[in-house]
Design a protein around this motif. Sequence first.
Motif, mmCIF file in Angstrom:
data_model
loop_
_atom_site.group_PDB
_atom_site.id
_atom_site.type_symbol
_atom_site.label_atom_id
_atom_site.label_comp_id
_atom_site.label_asym_id
_atom_site.label_seq_id
_atom_site.Cartn_x
_atom_site.Cartn_y
_atom_site.Cartn_z
ATOM 1 N N SER A 198 4.361 -18.457 -5.562
ATOM 2 C CA SER A 198 4.503 -17.962 -4.186
ATOM 3 C C SER A 198 3.154 -18.012 -3.502
ATOM 4 N N VAL A 199 3.205 -17.947 -2.171
ATOM 5 C CA VAL A 199 1.964 -17.692 -1.429
ATOM 6 C C VAL A 199 1.762 -16.190 -1.290
ATOM 7 N N GLY A 200 2.870 -15.443 -1.187
ATOM 8 C CA GLY A 200 2.779 -13.993 -1.036
ATOM 9 C C GLY A 200 2.276 -13.360 -2.326
ATOM 10 N N VAL B 245 3.880 -24.230 0.175
ATOM 11 C CA VAL B 245 4.896 -23.546 0.983
ATOM 12 C C VAL B 245 4.736 -23.776 2.485
ATOM 13 N N ARG C 186 6.162 -11.119 5.684
ATOM 14 C CA ARG C 186 6.731 -10.119 4.785
ATOM 15 C C ARG C 186 7.302 -8.982 5.638
ATOM 16 N N ARG D 270 10.329 -26.319 -3.432
ATOM 17 C CA ARG D 270 10.412 -25.532 -4.674
ATOM 18 C C ARG D 270 9.864 -26.335 -5.859
ATOM 19 N N LEU E 127 8.050 -13.769 -6.813
ATOM 20 C CA LEU E 127 7.905 -12.564 -5.992
ATOM 21 C C LEU E 127 8.919 -11.479 -6.342
ATOM 22 N N HIS F 163 15.485 -14.794 3.585
ATOM 23 C CA HIS F 163 14.232 -15.250 2.961
ATOM 24 C C HIS F 163 14.365 -16.677 2.414
ATOM 25 N N MET G 120 6.038 -26.269 -5.415
ATOM 26 C CA MET G 120 5.481 -24.962 -5.828
ATOM 27 C C MET G 120 5.316 -24.911 -7.340
ATOM 28 N N THR H 267 10.891 -21.035 1.994
ATOM 29 C CA THR H 267 10.476 -22.144 1.112
ATOM 30 C C THR H 267 11.662 -22.833 0.432
HETATM 31 C C1 DGY Z 1 6.182 -17.124 -0.816
HETATM 32 O O1 DGY Z 1 5.781 -18.190 -1.345
HETATM 33 O O2 DGY Z 1 5.541 -16.079 -0.832
HETATM 34 C C2 DGY Z 1 7.505 -17.179 -0.163
HETATM 35 O O3 DGY Z 1 7.778 -16.043 0.544
HETATM 36 C C3 DGY Z 1 8.550 -17.444 -1.221
HETATM 37 O O4 DGY Z 1 9.660 -17.935 -0.622
#
Ligand code: DGY
Length: 321
Positions: free
Chosen positions: A79-81, A104, A241, A297, A56, A288, A300, A291
């Motif tokens: 990331s998920v975002g 996450v 976010r 981590r 991200l 932040h 992911m 995760t």
């Molecule tokens: C995500 O995976 O988008 C988290 O915000 C990263 O920590």
Amino acid sequence: MSKPRLVVTRRLPAQVETELAERFEVLPNAQDSLLSSADIVDRVRTHRADALLVTLTERLDADFFAALPDHVRVVCTYSVGTNHLDIDAARAKGVALAFTPEAVTEATADVALLLLLAACRRAHEFQAMLREGRWGAWNAWDNLGWDPGGQVLGLVGMGRIGQAVARRARAFGMVIHYFQRNRLDESKEQGATYHASLESLFRVSRFVSLHTPTTPQTKGFINAASLSWLKPGAIFVNTARGDQVVDDALIAALKDGTLAAAGLDVFAGEPRFDHRYLGLPNAYLLPHIGTSTEQTRIRMGRDALTNLCAFFDNRSMPWPL
Ligand code: DGY
């Protein structure tokens, strides 16, 4: 057979880097420096990469995809975002995209509960009192927080993370309401009450937790108008976010008592953020870390690897965008 060539933009957990190197010819970023779009394009070109693994901290906008060499066929974000990616521009360029949403979920939900409990039990204020030598004799009437039990928790977004927060919050006796575009089926709702609008949700909620991606609809949607729908003394939590919140409005609400407290793990423009939050005793702030566990981590990274392997094996990626 030669391995596909992969550029990885940041350092990842050691196990993940080892597993990536078994399957790909990797160009890592050994210094873990923050790369500009131009730096990434340079690396992709130098390495003649077929794939790109980003986080991200990189901004992959329309100009980036326009400049990206055609030999890059897939981009996966760790990331998920996805607010750092221009998904339409990637599609227009014919680049496949993937992300790591499942990995996450539990860690982020844990942090949402950490923030919720810290906010309603005024953890920041009392931690400071203890550390600064201001701890006086016990009394029955001062230093009081609020019970989450029996209160309505309004979840904005009831995807994987929202549902994981709901499971945890039910164990604290909270009553779950939620808003999102589409109602879930009953097996996923688990008795939660659906609201077709943010206003309807906010009007009944004592606690609110955000679990929405940033989109044109959600950018800045926590603002003076929406905060005014909350009951006085509400508690606000954000692990989604920061750009979904108008800082001026949230700070004003924390000062004037519209909100009793907030717990925030994400900020607009992070790692820079509005330093007025630092002066608010009723804001519990984290950098932040949603995760940030060893297990998450690594998972992911493995999910990113699974996406990339599937792509190069001509199978469907499990988590495409
Ligand atoms: C995500 O995976 O988008 C988290 O915000 C990263 O920590």
